[in-house]
Design an enzyme around this catalytic site. Structure first.
Site, PDB file in Angstrom:
ATOM      1  N   ASP A  71       0.771  -1.371   0.099  1.00 34.15           N
ATOM      2  CA  ASP A  71       0.144   0.030   0.080  1.00 34.15           C
ATOM      3  C   ASP A  71       0.821   1.298   0.029  1.00 34.15           C
ATOM      4  OD1 ASP A  71      -1.700   2.084   0.546  1.00 34.15           O
ATOM      5  OD2 ASP A  71      -2.735   1.037   2.126  1.00 34.15           O
ATOM      6  N   GLU A 164       1.581   2.992  13.047  1.00 32.31           N
ATOM      7  CA  GLU A 164       0.303   2.952  11.959  1.00 32.31           C
ATOM      8  C   GLU A 164      -0.766   2.094  12.714  1.00 32.31           C
ATOM      9  OE1 GLU A 164      -2.107   1.166  10.238  1.00 32.31           O
ATOM     10  OE2 GLU A 164      -0.929   0.094   8.998  1.00 32.31           O
ATOM     11  N   GLU A 173     -10.083  -2.885  15.714  1.00 31.71           N
ATOM     12  CA  GLU A 173      -8.839  -3.428  16.458  1.00 31.71           C
ATOM     13  C   GLU A 173      -8.343  -2.411  17.496  1.00 31.71           C
ATOM     14  OE1 GLU A 173      -7.037  -6.077  12.952  1.00 31.71           O
ATOM     15  OE2 GLU A 173      -5.950  -4.135  13.365  1.00 31.71           O
ATOM     16  N   HIS A 305      -5.410   0.217   1.273  1.00 36.91           N
ATOM     17  CA  HIS A 305      -5.870  -1.424   1.778  1.00 36.91           C
ATOM     18  C   HIS A 305      -6.913  -1.056   2.664  1.00 36.91           C
ATOM     19  CE1 HIS A 305      -3.324  -0.608   5.228  1.00 36.91           C
ATOM     20  NE2 HIS A 305      -3.962  -1.525   5.938  1.00 36.91           N
TER      21      HIS A 305
END
Length: 365
Positions: A71, A164, A173, A305
């Site tokens: 990506d 990230e 998450e 992505h």
């Protein structure tokens, strides 16, 4: 409002076939004049397994790291931020939260950092250690295997935290809270978090063709009623490329609890159309740089992505130019597994052709 252009087989079209997140869907109490679905609908998944069962294990596999590294919007932005702002990193101690293969740590080391502590909980930490050694940065990068909340750094403070942390729908998450934990424990006063700003956007789409193909298809399958599968199909919001509302977060100042919130929205139609779904996407920004840098996962930007998250509405909303779909969206950590996200969407419209009010629940797993 966005109309998804192109058919499934068209070159260059944005296919909604790639489903990369799971979100269970439930319909709350509602009143509507445009839908025959007046009763509450309860949907059950076949397993109580949550992302806690496979979160760290999933990051032990090479495929997910290959996808992220390829990506280029994501990876090149981080690279440019570091290389083009070496004054931020020169002789500084950096903490890389969720280091994965160690690519951000390598960028920081090459960019002049005094030392980088790369923390990774999955088995990928072993590979990161080897990658660091292979590239000659063992004296600058220390790979630590474990959870941020459980490890101890060899130093008391760090100057920069880089991560990230963004997931699908920005908050899936829930790695943001891990970054905030690290910030509160180790970042020096006046230290820098990269990225430091994130914005979540909400817009609406007309998507009748795809909904008919993938959702309504189950109502009549060669003459047989398979609507029980239709209900399951609604469990899986799509993540794909698609007048917006904005929710902005300041990672350098926000508190861990701020990742759960309720925000109101108002989407005004620019033409007469139908609304089949709401679409969420996000932007991130690095504002401490010499020049503000960032990227967007929005429909008009280069694909990433993360793509976008599509939340289908139980109603097909008919909306006329100038009318507004108004409501609120509540985002909260799941009580059983904080890495999962529970979403409550309440919306209403009082227009010429449509009067509707509904509450829907989504569970991102």
């Amino acid at each position: 409002m966005v109309r998804r252009k192109g058919n499934k087989g068209d070159k260059g079209s944005s296919s909604l076939d790639a489903q990369v997140t799971r979100m269970s869907f439930e319909d709350g109490d509602s009143k509507t004049e445009t839908s025959s679905h007046e009763e509450s609908m309860d949907v059950f998944t076949g397993s109580d397994q949550t992302s806690a069962d496979y979160y760290f294990d999933s990051y032990s596999h090479f495929g997910i790291h290959e996808e992220m590294l390829k990506d280029t919007v994501r990876t090149k932005t981080y690279q440019n931020v570091i290389y083009q702002n070496s004054f931020l990193f020169k002789d500084k101690v950096v903490l890389d939260v969720g280091a994965g293969t160690g690519i951000l740590s390598l960028f920081c080391a090459k960019g002049g950092a005094k030392h980088v502590y790369a923390v990774e909980c999955s088995h990928m930490a072993d590979m990161a250690q080897e990658i660091v050694k292979t590239n000659g940065y063992s004296d600058v990068i220390t790979v630590l295997k474990g959870k941020i909340e459980e490890i101890e750094l060899p130093v008391q403070n760090v100057d920069i935290i880089i991560s990230e942390w963004m997931g699908y729908f920005l908050l899936f998450e829930n790695m943001l809270n891990t970054v905030l934990y690290a910030r509160d424990k180790w970042l020096i006063p006046g230290g820098i978090v990269l990225p430091d700003k994130a914005s979540l956007y909400l817009t609406a789409i007309e998507d009748a063709d795809y909904k008919a193909e993938k959702i309504d298809f189950w109502e009549n399958v060669y003459g047989f009623d398979m609507t029980c599968i239709k209900n399951q199909a609604m469990l899986e919001p799509l993540v794909d490329t698609v007048d917006r509302n904005q929710i902005t977060m300041d990672i350098s100042k926000m508190k861990p609890g701020d990742a759960s919130f309720t925000a109101s929205f108002k989407l005004v139609a620019e033409r007469n159309d139908y609304i089949h779904a709401l679409v969420a996407y996000f932007d991130v920004a690095f504002t401490n740089c010499h020049k503000v840098t960032g990227f967007s996962t929005g429909p008009k930007s280069r694909a990433t992505h993360w793509k976008q998250t599509v939340l289908y509405l139980e109603d097909v909303v008919t909306i006329c130019e100038g009318e507004a779909l108004v409501g609120s969206m509540t985002i909260a950590q799941n009580s059983k597994n904080p890495r999962d996200v529970d979403i409550t969407l309440e919306y209403s419209i009082s227009g010429k052709r449509c009067q509707a009010h509904r509450k829907q629940f989504y569970k991102m797993r």
